[in-house]
Scaffold this active site. Structure first.
Site, PDB file in Angstrom:
ATOM      1  CB  SER A  48      -0.954  -0.046   1.193  1.00 37.18           C
ATOM      2  OG  SER A  48      -1.989   0.882   1.046  1.00 37.18           O
ATOM      3  CD  GLU A  63      -5.064  -4.195  -4.309  1.00 35.92           C
ATOM      4  OE1 GLU A  63      -5.198  -3.502  -3.285  1.00 35.92           O
ATOM      5  OE2 GLU A  63      -4.064  -4.872  -4.550  1.00 35.92           O
ATOM      6  CG  HIS A 111      -5.456  -2.455  -0.273  1.00 39.75           C
ATOM      7  ND1 HIS A 111      -4.454  -2.252  -1.202  1.00 39.75           N
ATOM      8  CD2 HIS A 111      -5.121  -1.696   0.812  1.00 39.75           C
ATOM      9  CE1 HIS A 111      -3.570  -1.408  -0.700  1.00 39.75           C
ATOM     10  NE2 HIS A 111      -3.944  -1.065   0.522  1.00 39.75           N
TER      11      HIS A 111
END
Length: 534
Positions: free
Chosen positions: A189, A322, A437
Site C-alpha cells: 500500500s 483491491e 487490498h
C-alpha cells in the site's frame, strides 16, 4: 546467546533471542535510533543523524510509534520521537558470509501504521530463509508531509526519513550479518508507493539493489497531493485564527501541542473534496525549487516515462479485488453505494478531463465496467472493480509497464487467493468473496490480527510459496531461479511488448492480457490527462 551485543555507529546495543512459530531461533534488536528525534524546532525538518550514546543501549523493547490519529479509539496515539528501526537476523556474522537484507516499509496511507511494533509485523516466515529483516517508523500525516516550500518544511519528510533509515542500513547492517550490497526494499500500500518513490528520488540512489511494490504506486491518486499548502491553511481557520503568511503558518503549526496538531489536520482533511475512493490528505508531493536538495521535483509519470529512476530488479502486483477496501468503513461504503446507485463513474475518476471529452469518457467507463463480465454476481461487483482500478491496479499496472520499457527484469503478480491469512479482510471483518487490498501481507509477515485464524494446508502452501518467491527475489533478483515441487512454473518477467504476470491462487500460473479493456482505459487516461489533487 541470551543477550547478544552488537556495536553500531553510535554505540552498543543489547538484543534478545526469539523463536519463530516453527521454533527456529533468531536475534532481535528493537528501537534503534536512525535519526535525531524530530521534535521542537526539528518538527517538519529534514532528518539528521542520531546522537551517539554511552554504555549499552537496551534494544529489547518496542519503541514509540509515530504520532497519528487512531480511528478505533478516536484519539491521537504515538509520539513525535519515533524515528527508530528494528533489525531481525538469523545469526550474527561469524564466518564472513553476509546475508541478503530485506527492508520493510509499512503501509497505512501515509497517515497510519508503524513498522516497529513486533506483534504487528513480525518476520517469522521470512527469517527462516536466511535473510536479515529491517523495519522502521517514518513520520506520518502532517508531520511527515507538510509542504510550505521552505527548508523548515519542504515536504516529503516521511520519505526523507526512509532515505535516512536506508543510509543507516548501509553503514551498520554488516554488524548484524547483512550484506549492504544486497538490499531489497519492499512494502504494501503506502509502503509500496514509498518503494516507487525511492526508485524515483536521486536521494535514494545506491541505497538499495532490488525493489518490491505491493498494491501501491506513485501514480495512485491517494499517494500524491500537490495542494498541501492550501490544506495546511485550513488548520488555523478551524480554530478561528486568521494567518496570511507561510512563515506565520509554520510558526503556528510548530507551536501546537502534538495532539492538537494531529486532530486539527484530520479535521482539515475531512473538509476536502476528492475523486477516487480513498483520500489521506498529507501525503507525498512535488517540491518547488529551494535552497535544499529535493526528494522529488518532477511528476512521477514523467520520470517513469523518461526512464529517470533507479534501475534495479523490480517486482510489483496487486490483489484481484483491491476495491473491497471500500467495505472497511462507513465513509468508504457510502462512496461505493453512491456509485452503485447512480452509476455515474466520472464523479469518482481522479483525472483532469477536458470538458469536451467528459461525455465520451463516461461512456467508456460504463462500457468497461457495466457491460463487462465480473467474477462475482453481486450488484456492487462493477463498483468494486472500478475502485480496484482507480485506487490501486490502474497506477500499479501503468508504472510497471513504464519501468519495463526502460529496465529489466520486472515481475508482475495478481494475488487472487482467499484464505485464512488474508490480512485486510480479517482486520476489517470483510466477508465478501475475493482477495482484498493488502491481503497477501498475511502470507509474508506474521501478525497479531491473524493470531486466531484457522490455517489450512492450502493456506500454508500459499504462504510457503510467497515466502520462497519473495526471498528468492531478494537473494537472486529472480523469484523462481529453479522450478521445483513448491514452485512448479517459472515466473516470466514483463517485456516491452506485453505484461506477462503470475496469477497466485491455490495454484500458480502464468497469464497474459490482464483485464485488457480496463488496462487500455488507464493507459489512455495516464497518457492524456493529469491526476487531480484534492
Amino acid at each position: 546467546m541470551s543477550s547478544p551485543i552488537v556495536e553500531v555507529q553510535g554505540g552498543k546495543l543489547k538484543g534478545e533471542v526469539n523463536k519463530t512459530v516453527d521454533n527456529v531461533e533468531f536475534l532481535t534488536f528493537k528501537g534503534i535510533p536512525y535519526a535525531k528525534p524530530p521534535v521542537g524546532e526539528l518538527r517538519f525538518s529534514i532528518p539528521v543523524p542520531p546522537e551517539p550514546w554511552d554504555g549499552i543501549r537496551d534494544a529489547t523493547k518496542d519503541c514509540n510509534i509515530c504520532a497519528q490519529f487512531d480511528s478505533t479509539s478516536q484519539s491521537v496515539v504515538g509520539d513525535e520521537d519515533c524515528l527508530y528501526l528494528n533489525v531481525y537476523t538469523p545469526k550474527l556474522l561469524t564466518d564472513g558470509t553476509l546475508m541478503p537484507v530485506m527492508v520493510f516499509i509499512h503501509g497505512g496511507g501515509f497517515i497510519h501504521g508503524h513498522g516497529t511494533n513486533y506483534s504487528a509485523h513480525s518476520p517469522d516466515y521470512l527469517i527462516e530463509k536466511d535473510v536479515v529483516i529491517v523495519s522502521f517508523n517514518y513520520r506520518l500525516g502532517i508531520l511527515g508531509f507538510l509542504s510550505l516550500d521552505c527548508k523548515d518544511a519542504p515536504g516529503n519528510m516521511g520519505l526523507r526519513d526512509q532515505v535516512q533509515a536506508l543510509k543507516w542500513v548501509q553503514k551498520n547492517i554488516k554488524q548484524f550479518g547483512g550484506d549492504p550490497d544486497n538490499v531489497t526494499i519492499f512494502g504494501f500500500s503506502a509502503g509500496g508507493a514509498s518503494v516507487e518513490y525511492l526508485l524515483l528520488s536521486p536521494l535514494a540512489r545506491g541505497l538499495f539493489h532490488k525493489a518490491i511494490a505491493q498494491s501501491g504506486s506513485t501514480l495512485l491518486p491517494w499517494a500524491q497531493n500537490h495542494k498541501l499548502k492550501k490544506l495546511a491553511y485550513k488548520i488555523p481557520s478551524t480554530k478561528g485564527k486568521a494567518i496570511t503568511t507561510d512563515q506565520d503558518l509554520l510558526s503556528f503549526l510548530k507551536n501546537l501541542p502534538i495532539k492538537d496538531l494531529i486532530a486539527l489536520s484530520i479535521t482539515a482533511m475531512s473538509t476536502s473534496t476528492f475523486r477516487g475512493g480513498i483520500y489521506f490528505g498529507f501525503v507525498p508531493t512535488i517540491e518547488k525549487p529551494g535552497d535544499w536538495e529535493p526528494f522529488l521535483d518532477k511528476k512521477p509519470y514523467d520520470l517513469l516515462s523518461r526512464g529517470e529512476f533507479t534501475k534495479v530488479p523490480f517486482m510489483s502486483g496487486c490483489c484481484t479485488h483491491e476495491g473491497l477496501l471500500m467495505l472497511a468503513t462507513e465513509e468508504l461504503l457510502a462512496r461505493l453505494e453512491k456509485l452503485v446507485k447512480e452509476k455515474f463513474f466520472f464523479e469518482f475518476l481522479p483525472f483532469d478531463i477536458a470538458e469536451g471529452d467528459k461525455l465520451e469518457m463516461e461512456n467508456k467507463l460504463k462500457s468497461a465496467y457495466l457491460d463487462a463480465q465480473h467474477e462475482f454476481d453481486d450488484n456492487n461487483a462493477f463498483a468494486i472493480d472500478f475502485f480496484t482500478d482507480v485506487d490501486f491496479f490502474g497506477g500499479g499496472y501503468i508504472s510497471s509497464c513504464l519501468i519495463a520499457k526502460r529496465s529489466s527484469p520486472v515481475y508482475f503478480f495478481e494475488f487472487a487467493y482467499d484464505g485464512g491469512l488474508n490480512y485486510l479482510k480479517k482486520k476489517y471483518n470483510i466477508h465478501h468473496k475475493g482477495a482484498c487490498h493488502g491481503d497477501e501481507g498475511g502470507y509474508l509477515l506474521k501478525s497479531e490480527i491473524l493470531r486466531n485464524s484457522k490455517v489450512s494446508k492450502t493456506d500454508e502452501l500459499v504462504r510457503n510459496r510467497l515466502v520462497e518467491m519473495w526471498t528468492n527475489f531478494a537473494k537472486y533478483g529472480n523469484p523462481t531461479p529453479q522450478v521445483n515441487e513448491l514452485l512448479p512454473i517459472k515466473w516470466e518477467p514483463v517485456t516491452e511488448t506485453g505484461l506477462a504476470y503470475l496469477y497466485i491462487d491455490e495454484n500458480i500460473k502464468m497469464k497474459d492480457e490482464l483485464y485488457p479493456a480496463r488496462t487500455k482505459l488507464f493507459k489512455d487516461l495516464f497518457a492524456k490527462y493529469d491526476l487531480l489533487s484534492a
